[in-house]
Design an enzyme around this catalytic site. Structure first.
Site, PDB file in Angstrom:
ATOM      1  N   LEU A  98       0.855  -1.184   0.000  1.00  0.00           N
ATOM      2  CA  LEU A  98       0.000   0.000   0.000  1.00  0.00           C
ATOM      3  C   LEU A  98       0.893   1.237   0.000  1.00  0.00           C
ATOM      4  CD1 LEU A  98      -2.774   1.420   0.309  1.00  0.00           C
ATOM      5  CD2 LEU A  98      -2.493   1.184   2.792  1.00  0.00           C
ATOM      6  N   ILE A  99       0.713   2.096  -0.998  1.00  0.00           N
ATOM      7  CA  ILE A  99       1.543   3.293  -1.144  1.00  0.00           C
ATOM      8  C   ILE A  99       0.648   4.525  -1.129  1.00  0.00           C
ATOM      9  CG2 ILE A  99       3.337   4.438  -2.504  1.00  0.00           C
ATOM     10  CD1 ILE A  99       3.746   1.786  -3.991  1.00  0.00           C
ATOM     11  N   CYS A 147       0.434   8.773  -4.653  1.00  0.00           N
ATOM     12  CA  CYS A 147       0.893   8.209  -5.937  1.00  0.00           C
ATOM     13  C   CYS A 147       0.455   9.007  -7.158  1.00  0.00           C
ATOM     14  CB  CYS A 147       0.400   6.772  -6.076  1.00  0.00           C
ATOM     15  SG  CYS A 147       1.121   5.624  -4.895  1.00  0.00           S
ATOM     16  N   SER A 148      -0.020  10.222  -6.989  1.00  0.00           N
ATOM     17  CA  SER A 148      -0.487  10.977  -8.155  1.00  0.00           C
ATOM     18  C   SER A 148       0.658  11.479  -9.016  1.00  0.00           C
ATOM     19  CB  SER A 148      -1.360  12.159  -7.711  1.00  0.00           C
ATOM     20  OG  SER A 148      -0.616  13.049  -6.895  1.00  0.00           O
ATOM     21  N   ILE A 178       7.698  10.484  -6.779  1.00  0.00           N
ATOM     22  CA  ILE A 178       8.252   9.243  -6.246  1.00  0.00           C
ATOM     23  C   ILE A 178       7.173   8.184  -6.072  1.00  0.00           C
ATOM     24  CG2 ILE A 178       9.333   8.217  -4.205  1.00  0.00           C
ATOM     25  CD1 ILE A 178      10.902  10.839  -3.896  1.00  0.00           C
ATOM     26  N   GLY A 179       6.016   8.567  -5.543  1.00  0.00           N
ATOM     27  CA  GLY A 179       4.951   7.593  -5.318  1.00  0.00           C
ATOM     28  C   GLY A 179       4.492   6.931  -6.601  1.00  0.00           C
ATOM     29  N   TYR A 239       8.888  22.220   7.682  1.00  0.00           N
ATOM     30  CA  TYR A 239       9.037  20.956   6.950  1.00  0.00           C
ATOM     31  C   TYR A 239      10.063  20.065   7.636  1.00  0.00           C
ATOM     32  CZ  TYR A 239       9.986  17.695   3.142  1.00  0.00           C
ATOM     33  OH  TYR A 239      10.161  16.556   2.396  1.00  0.00           O
TER      34      TYR A 239
END
Length: 311
Positions: free
Chosen positions: A9-10, A13-14, A17-18, A155
């Site tokens: 499950l990631i 992802c749009s 890296i994902g 961040y």
């Protein structure tokens, strides 16, 4: 007999890296993975689906997931057949600029996504992993989880929080045969980073004094762009490092992805007081910018490797 594929499950992802990670795992020649690639807005799924190609609907499925919502997490997990074997916490957002010009609401949004979003997913999958006494939690952290970077205060704080949380959790979970891996990229040349730098270069940052704005716009932003040009990795190299971690039989707790960036992180590790890193960075940025440029040129000269070797 071949082992059953592991469900991965990631989050996030749009793009970037994902997306690259989901596609590479789904196209694994040995078909070791069944990938659930998630994103908050399914209206952005076309790029991922096009990149997945024939893997779409076979070794890769796309699902909606907002890591800031308990209901969304529960709904996503309820649609997964079986259990999650590998969780990749990749969803994240950035925030750059002078502290005085940043709202508390914006800071809270960063922590809600980068830190609490990751914690929310872990809490959801951990009972099943503990029950089966196996699992792997991969966290896309940052070198900013190891050292602070000027004008990236919030961040960096969110990544420091991830590092402390998951290092602490790793001790307990090892007893359950569950591994945690913090993957720590340096600068990565992605759409995420490009948009962020473009947005902050146009921002007003109300309430910030002129001197600080000068340092941000005329010192930090040019130096940041040069840093990306000199040591920035492409997403594919970072993804290869993550794949190496996922496929490892004994996953590491930490894995930095960028060899060229390591001299900068070393400044902190060689001095327990922390003064060496802070004073050196301050001197290079504020007093010796030409020396900083020379150092970045040296890092970008091509004599140092940038790709991550499989292990």
């Amino acid at each position: 007999m071949a082992a059953a594929p592991r469900t991965v499950l990631i989050s996030g992802c749009s793009s970037g890296i994902g997306l690259e990670l989901a596609v590479q795992l789904a196209h694994d020649p040995k078909k070791r993975y069944q990938v659930v690639a998630t994103m908050r807005d399914l209206g952005k799924k076309e790029t991922l689906e096009a990149a997945a190609g024939e893997a779409l609907g076979q070794t890769l499925t796309v699902a909606q997931l907002d890591v800031c919502s308990d209901e969304s997490v529960a709904q996503c997990l309820s649609c997964i057949q079986g259990e999650v074997d590998v969780l990749v916490n990749n969803a994240g957002m950035g925030l750059v600029g002078p502290l005085e010009g940043l709202s508390l609401a914006a800071m809270q949004n960063v922590f809600d996504t980068n830190f609490f979003g990751a914690v929310r997913l872990v809490k959801a999958v951990l009972p099943g992993m503990k029950r089966r006494r196996q699992g792997h939690i991969v966290v896309i952290s940052s070198v900013m989880g190891l050292q602070g970077v000027i004008f990236n205060d919030v961040y960096a704080a969110s990544k420091f929080a991830l590092e402390g949380f998951f290092e602490s959790l790793a001790i307990q979970l090892l007893q359950f045969n569950i591994f945690i891996s913090l993957v720590e990229p340096g600068p990565v040349v992605t759409e995420f980073e490009g948009k962020l730098l473009a947005q902050v270069s146009m921002a007003e940052f109300p309430g910030t004094d002129p001197e600080t704005l000068h340092y941000f716009r005329d010192l930090y932003l040019p130096a940041s762009r040069k840093l990306f040009c000199s040591v920035g990795q492409n997403p594919q190299d970072v993804v290869q490092a993550i794949v190496n971690v996922i496929s490892s039989t004994r996953p590491p707790l930490r894995r930095q992805t960028n060899i060229r960036y390591s001299p900068l992180t070393t400044l902190k590790t060689v001095d327990s007081s922390g003064s060496l890193y802070v004073r050196t960075t301050h001197r290079l940025l504020f007093r010796c910018p030409r020396l900083l440029n020379l150092g970045l040129q040296c890092l970008s000269c091509g004599c140092l490797p940038t790709r991550v070797r499989p292990r």
